[in-house]
Design an enzyme around this catalytic site. Structure first.
Site, PDB file in Angstrom:
ATOM      1  N   PHE A   8      53.969 -31.935   9.442  1.00  0.00           N
ATOM      2  CA  PHE A   8      52.981 -33.184  10.185  1.00  0.00           C
ATOM      3  C   PHE A   8      51.860 -32.107  10.885  1.00  0.00           C
ATOM      4  O   PHE A   8      52.547 -31.479  11.885  1.00  0.00           O
ATOM      5  CB  PHE A   8      53.681 -34.180  11.311  1.00  0.00           C
ATOM      6  CG  PHE A   8      54.133 -35.152  10.488  1.00  0.00           C
ATOM      7  CD1 PHE A   8      54.055 -36.130  10.280  1.00  0.00           C
ATOM      8  CD2 PHE A   8      55.974 -34.897  10.025  1.00  0.00           C
ATOM      9  CE1 PHE A   8      54.833 -37.356  10.153  1.00  0.00           C
ATOM     10  CE2 PHE A   8      56.180 -35.755   9.276  1.00  0.00           C
ATOM     11  CZ  PHE A   8      55.947 -37.037   9.051  1.00  0.00           C
ATOM     12  N   ASP A   9      50.594 -32.898  10.914  1.00  0.00           N
ATOM     13  CA  ASP A   9      49.552 -31.984  11.887  1.00  0.00           C
ATOM     14  C   ASP A   9      49.749 -33.161  13.124  1.00  0.00           C
ATOM     15  O   ASP A   9      50.942 -34.250  13.407  1.00  0.00           O
ATOM     16  CB  ASP A   9      48.481 -32.454  11.909  1.00  0.00           C
ATOM     17  CG  ASP A   9      47.338 -32.873  12.485  1.00  0.00           C
ATOM     18  OD1 ASP A   9      46.958 -31.152  12.809  1.00  0.00           O
ATOM     19  OD2 ASP A   9      46.187 -34.052  13.121  1.00  0.00           O
ATOM     20  N   MET A  10      49.486 -32.453  14.537  1.00  0.00           N
ATOM     21  CA  MET A  10      49.182 -33.017  15.608  1.00  0.00           C
ATOM     22  C   MET A  10      48.513 -34.122  16.119  1.00  0.00           C
ATOM     23  O   MET A  10      48.949 -35.297  16.064  1.00  0.00           O
ATOM     24  CB  MET A  10      49.653 -32.829  16.761  1.00  0.00           C
ATOM     25  CG  MET A  10      49.872 -33.205  17.505  1.00  0.00           C
ATOM     26  SD  MET A  10      51.059 -32.087  19.374  1.00  0.00           S
ATOM     27  CE  MET A  10      49.565 -31.636  19.924  1.00  0.00           C
TER      28      MET A  10
END
Length: 227
Positions: A8-10
């Site tokens: 996941f990116d944030m």
């Protein structure tokens, strides 16, 4: 496809905060004498590490020490303003819990610094779901370079082709593709039509609730994932 890991990116991916981030960046850069609009920032900055953003907009010859000072000031401003507004993209915790239940490894790979990453994971109370954390201050090359995703896969001990990336930005999705990973695009920051045609993007969804009820070619995987 039987994915073994989710990465996941944030910002814009765990939480729908990019509009707020952009506003803080614009305010901070204005204090340094830099004027820009939201579209300029979207085109040139989203997904990049702070050092690249500051050298692009402020001055290309900023020293590393100057970068650290400015980045620290900007991120402190962001955290102080955003703390009370924080909330997850709908369906995130449900997806993370399912991943944990199914034995799918999970990583966070964000261009943000480690302080912001802990701020978000603790604020959303989801740190227990993440096996690996890679932040922008741990890589030499920012997105769209694939380094951050390759490092996440290495630390997860999972082949790149078995990793599914969740991203909201074209630069991030390009980085995932260059790392040999498929991507799910969240349309929290950019319109769906700007994301769906990018290489490696399997689907564009507004949130994780929509993904878990997806009726497209990924539907079979995510429906079985819940059983």
């Amino acid at each position: 496809m039987n994915w073994k890991a989710f990465i996941f990116d944030m910002d814009g991916t765990l939480l729908d905060n990019m509009a707020f981030h952009i506003e803080i960046w614009r305010e901070f850069l204005h204090s340094l004498g830099v004027q820009l609009d939201e579209q300029q920032f979207l085109q040139r900055a989203v997904g990049r590490v702070n050092s690249d953003i500051l050298r692009d907009f402020v001055r290309p010859d900023l020293s590393d020490a100057e970068i650290r000072t400015l980045a620290k000031q900007k991120e402190a401003l962001y955290r102080s303003r955003y703390r009370s507004l924080m909330k997850e993209v709908p369906g995130l915790t449900r997806l993370l819990a399912l991943a944990k239940q199914k034995g799918v490894r999970v990583a966070l790979a964000t261009s943000a610094g480690v302080e912001n990453a802990h701020f978000v994971l603790e604020g959303l109370q989801i740190q227990r779901y993440f096996d690996v954390l890679v932040t922008g201050d741990q890589v030499k090359q920012g997105k769209p370079h694939p380094e951050i995703f390759l490092k996440a896969a290495e630390r997860l001990d999972v082949q790149s082709s078995k990793c599914l990336v969740f991203e909201d930005s074209p630069l991030g999705l390009e980085a995932a593709h260059r790392a040999g990973m498929a991507g799910i695009a969240l349309s929290t920051t950019y319109p769906p039509e700007q994301l769906i045609s990018l290489p490696g993007v399997l689907a564009v969804v507004p949130d994780y609730t929509a993904l878990l009820s997806y009726n497209g070619h990924l539907g079979e995987f995510f429906h079985s994932f819940q059983n």
